[in-house]
Design an enzyme around this catalytic site. Structure first.
Site, PDB file in Angstrom:
ATOM      1  N   PHE A 205       0.867  -1.185   0.000  1.00 59.15           N
ATOM      2  CA  PHE A 205       0.000   0.000   0.000  1.00 59.15           C
ATOM      3  C   PHE A 205       0.900   1.229   0.000  1.00 59.15           C
ATOM      4  CE2 PHE A 205      -2.340   3.531   1.663  1.00 59.15           C
ATOM      5  CZ  PHE A 205      -3.593   3.404   1.074  1.00 59.15           C
ATOM      6  N   ASP A 313       9.316   3.136   1.681  1.00 63.09           N
ATOM      7  CA  ASP A 313       8.119   3.862   2.095  1.00 63.09           C
ATOM      8  C   ASP A 313       7.936   3.694   3.605  1.00 63.09           C
ATOM      9  OD1 ASP A 313       5.564   4.705   2.731  1.00 63.09           O
ATOM     10  OD2 ASP A 313       4.585   3.680   1.069  1.00 63.09           O
ATOM     11  N   LYS A 344       2.266  10.617   8.431  1.00 59.46           N
ATOM     12  CA  LYS A 344       1.617  10.132   9.649  1.00 59.46           C
ATOM     13  C   LYS A 344       2.242  10.688  10.929  1.00 59.46           C
ATOM     14  CE  LYS A 344      -0.586   6.055   7.693  1.00 59.46           C
ATOM     15  NZ  LYS A 344      -1.992   6.402   7.942  1.00 59.46           N
TER      16      LYS A 344
END
Length: 486
Positions: A205, A313, A344
């Site tokens: 993802f 990532d 985040k």
């Protein structure tokens, strides 16, 4: 003069009152659930109101962020949940941390917040210093440049662009752009719009924007009806647990997947050459799938052998929840990754890189805001708290309690649970099937524990960095009660 004095007095009074409120507010001793179901009646009513103007299919409940504190999230119906999901792993210090609350009581900081600039053209006078003292202070070792963005998806999206630009610059020997390149890119054909690709992994993802979505393979609901690029997708290792009892099988998984990566690079060389590989240290949304340090070291070697970039990532893993600030530090890579994306827990998005990935021409990596100085001020305080309170060490201690407890539950309920895994407090466990997993998550909520799912059958744990051993024991105690009732 009198009005100015009153205004100053009012500011001082508000500051004292608000500071007192948050400095004296403490966490509840344990979760409290007052309604028979979650969402409760007030959340249901608010959902109806919101549904008239916005899609609400993903909403679980409405939170009361004025009351939420530390590791606990309050909802509008008075339920108090111990949150080990933390807004999908994006809350570093829990709710209403007093140090963060004070950041914008500083008038200069407040002006930074309300005067949000187009950073690419009109940055504030303090911006260079903040990039050095805050972001480069936490940069992955060996990466000396930073491009700020807003979110994880746009961080990956623009990192891919940087990789493509870098790759093409190598091919043209850093020669000036030709008129043919300039004209052809305007109608989406080579050589200006080259046929290149980013290799990604099954289960990955990397975001929901159009380019990033072509490298996302965790759930069909993210991708359905949206066109995708013809980019290669390699298998990611599927390990058996416990790891120490399945060394041979897991090593073969590494070898099989790495061989597939090399084969795909060769297959795509003639149609969409691979300019870079994007990979998560732990595939989070896709099911908390792990790979060994040896796998990542070999993956980096493949990138170097083929002259392509390695993008790690760290949108979900960055910020300390694995026990290191960057999860890829666990891998002891031979050299730094070429690019590391984040968001985040770091409050804003962006990516770290070196000089090679800076375009020669301006405006090639650009948007209006390119980040948010107000979020950097919050991050500055977050990093200070992490360092001063030794929160990475705390993550290791609390994580061991939580992980060992999950392993014990797995042994106690082998017909329900298996495959406990992860680092620090960044943990997951598998259930027998999706229905049971969803049933457990719902029941945990009614026992005062907020967590979330990932992949098809996994429950993931993403507590804040201030999560302690006693919080872990509360989670494990309530988890056991839920399992006993199944």
């Amino acid at each position: 003069m009198r009005s100015l004095w009153l205004n100053t007095l009012t500011k001082q009074s508000l500051y004292r009152l608000s500071t007192k409120r948050y400095s004296t507010n403490v966490e509840p001793k344990e979760p409290v659930v007052k309604t028979k179901s979650i969402p409760g009646p007030k959340s249901i009513e608010l959902k109806k109101q919101l549904d008239s103007v916005q899609a609400t299919g993903t909403i679980q409940f409405f939170a009361d962020y004025e009351k939420s504190i530390g590791n606990y999230i309050y909802d509008v119906d008075g339920n108090i949940l111990l949150d080990v999901y933390t807004q999908i792993s994006s809350v570093p210090l829990g709710y209403n941390h007093p140090r963060l609350y004070k950041v914008f009581h500083n008038e200069q900081n407040l002006k930074t917040l309300i005067n949000r600039p187009a950073l690419g053209v009109f940055p504030g006078k303090e911006w260079p210093e903040k990039l050095h003292s805050v972001l480069l202070n936490i940069a992955p070792k060996g990466l000396n440049k930073i491009t700020t963005m807003m979110c994880g998806s746009c961080s990956n999206e623009n990192a891919y662009k940087s990789i493509f630009i870098w790759y093409q610059n190598k091919l043209r020997g850093n020669a000036p752009l030709t008129e043919q390149e300039k004209n052809s890119c305007m109608i989406n054909i080579p050589p200006g719009a080259p046929k290149l690709s980013i290799l990604s992994f099954k289960g990955a993802f990397h975001g929901r924007t159009l380019g990033a979505l072509s490298t996302t393979h965790s759930k069909y609901i993210h991708k359905l009806d949206v066109p995708s690029f013809d980019w290669p997708i390699a298998s990611f290792p599927e390990y058996r647990y416990p790891l120490d009892e399945n060394v041979a099988h897991n090593k073969k998984e590494d070898e099989k997947c790495l061989s597939e990566v090399q084969d795909l690079i060769q297959q795509y060389a003639s149609k969409n050459p691979v300019a870079g590989i994007v990979v998560e240290p732990i595939q989070s949304e896709g099911g908390d799938n792990e790979a060994s340090p040896e796998f990542f070291r070999s993956l980096q070697a493949i990138c170097k052998k083929n002259g392509i970039a390695l993008l790690i990532d760290e949108v979900q893993t960055g910020g300390g929840s694995t026990g290191k600030f960057w999860a890829h530090e666990h891998f002891e890579l031979e050299s730094p990754p070429d690019v590391v994306t984040f968001s985040k827990k770091l409050q804003l998005g962006g990516y770290f890189h070196n000089d090679d990935f800076i375009p020669n021409e301006p405006y090639r990596i650009f948007n209006t805001w390119m980040g948010d100085p107000g979020k950097v001020l919050l991050l500055e305080e977050v990093v200070k708290v992490i360092q001063e309170e030794k929160l990475l060490a705390n993550v290791d201690v609390a994580g061991k309690v939580l992980k060992n407890g999950l392993l014990s539950l797995e042994k106690e309920f082998p017909h329900i649970l298996n495959s406990t895994r992860g680092r620090g407090t960044f943990l997951a466990i598998n259930c027998t099937n999706t229905k049971v997993r969803d049933q457990i998550i719902g029941a945990l909520k009614l026992h005062g524990i907020q967590t979330g799912g990932c992949g098809e059958i996994s429950i993931r744990f993403r507590p804040a960095l201030i999560f302690k051993e006693y919080h872990a024991n509360i989670v494990l105690d309530r988890f056991r009660k839920v399992l006993q009732a199944i």
